[in-house]
Design an enzyme around this catalytic site. Sequence first.
Site, short mmCIF file in Angstrom:
data_model
loop_
_atom_site.label_atom_id
_atom_site.label_comp_id
_atom_site.label_asym_id
_atom_site.label_seq_id
_atom_site.Cartn_x
_atom_site.Cartn_y
_atom_site.Cartn_z
N GLY A 180 37.33 45.55 30.88
CA GLY A 180 36.78 46.48 31.86
C GLY A 180 36.39 45.79 33.17
N SER A 181 35.31 46.25 33.77
CA SER A 181 34.93 45.80 35.11
C SER A 181 34.41 44.37 35.16
CB SER A 181 33.87 46.74 35.70
OG SER A 181 34.42 48.03 35.88
N THR A 182 34.25 43.70 33.99
CA THR A 182 33.79 42.31 34.02
C THR A 182 34.82 41.39 34.68
OG1 THR A 182 34.66 41.96 31.78
CG2 THR A 182 32.33 42.54 31.99
N VAL A 183 36.09 41.87 34.88
CA VAL A 183 37.09 41.03 35.54
C VAL A 183 37.07 41.20 37.05
CG1 VAL A 183 38.59 41.10 33.52
CG2 VAL A 183 38.95 42.73 35.38
#
Length: 610
Positions: A337-340
Amino acid sequence: MKMKRNLAKSKANKHTKKNKVYATFSSWRYLFVSLTIALVGLLLISRLAYLQVIDPEYLTNEADKRSLRVTQSLAHRGNIEDRYGEELAISVPAYAIWVDPKTVKAAYAFTRDEWLANVQVDPKTGKEKHNKQYFYESKKWPALAEVLDIDMQTLAEVIQKPNSRFAYLRRQVNEPIVDYVKKLNLAGISNQRESHRFYPTGEINANILGLTDLDSRGIEGIEKTYNSYLQGKNGKKSVRKDRLGNVIDNIEVLEVKKAAGNLQLSIDQRIQAVAYSQLKRAVKINDATSGSIVVLDVNTGEIYAMANYPSFNPNDRSQYQPYKLRNRAITDTFEPGSTVKPLVVSSALIYGKTDVDEVIDTSPGWMHVGGRRVRDGHNLGKIDLAMILKKSSNIGISKLALRLQPQQLLQTFSDFGFGNDTGIALIGESMGRLPLRHRWSDFELATMSFGYGITTTTLQLAKAYAILGSGGIEYPTSILKSATPAIGERVIPRNIALEVVDMMEGVSQRGGTAPKAKVEGYRIAGKTGTSRKAEAGGYGDDYVSVFAGLAPISKPRFAIVVMINEPQGDRYYAGDVAAPVFSAVMKSALLLSDVRPDDENERYTLLESY
């Protein structure tokens, strides 16, 4: 006249006795006896000559068969300790109770049917009873079965094995049980020394330590990976024993005993305990199916904590279930998800597609990409890179990704460790997935920029954030404590890594997606990730909640990633589910490691130098 006749008869009898001859010698009998004695003597002399001259080793070998034995000197399995010497896995003395069925049958001469005929079940309690009218030691056999926790029928079946001389009744028992069995004084029942593996920390470390089998061989986790080092080698020697089994002479060393090695992990058990308890609490509160957490030292690559839930107590094998033993931090993959998004920002900066001061227009809060719609929660308007991360803008990060070539973004992900093993060298590690294709649609590139279409593990994501925290240097990931300073390799420019870390601070501040990740006294950098789980034909209604972060920002020491799988209810966002776990564990890790709170001036000095 009568007297004359008697006198004449008497004289005649005397004359007859004098003339009678008795045989006193038989030549053929004498010859037979003489030959028999001579032949027996010859055979004895021949046998003696054969044994003394032709085969002088025969008697020695026969004597050796009855007195020579091979004994083992056990090499107990090595201990596993944490980085400060606290014991995580130790070997303690134990015993195995075994039976020689042939000896038992010879001593008591009963059949299996006779045995079972004397077993009765109490209708009230359901427990087995033995008929007291059976043979004179009838009370002892039920006592043996009870202390070894086996039923009488099983015991009878073991004893009645045809031509068997050895069978285990119970293994890994302690000394009091052995003493009790000895007092029963049952023929054919013996014991032997062995080793029992004990795990003082129980379920806290079960997923990473693994466990051993009854023969002290590693079958899972670290126990299996380093089995040859931990196991050592038993010694063997030939000895001579008397009829009572006492050693009277040491003959020869057959195999030299090799001591087992002790293993010291990089794990800090204090931090590990906090990480496990906080993770377990979060999984239960949110009614999730599982979770994992990794605490990584950004300056050495050493793992200070790696916890998973569910787990089990390896000291109680009845709890063992394969799914509970899995080290999910390295085996289970998920879409991050948005952790990248910080990595996408890094890639855009590396390839010169943006600069740290650029402002991107995300209005009206959605856009069409390749015929599909990408949107934010609401219209954020014109925002800079730091605000893209703080608000987790899909529009803003997609616009940056679309400026990159697909191979450029994939190369950045690869540089941060995605799609590769971490080097931890534990059995069962997954490498995740980076898609390889010749053609990319704009929508595929955009969705990859906010964590869909790729998979990673908790440890891989922690390593990626550790690279940011170390100023762009990749250190070898290790579960073992290193005696020498780690040597890293630069994968991204230092100034870009520091700038991106600085941008990530807003996530935990007011208006960010994870204010619950704040750590009192320390500045933290982090990013939330809440992604739908893929299923056949698309994405379902289950989520993976992830929070990844660093602290302290002025001089990062730890990277922590928390993954909660399938939280239920309305509170499934990472800022509510995973961020509080990060906060509690990071606070404990910093305090227990004596890390000083941030110095604002020191941070700005570092940034100005680049």
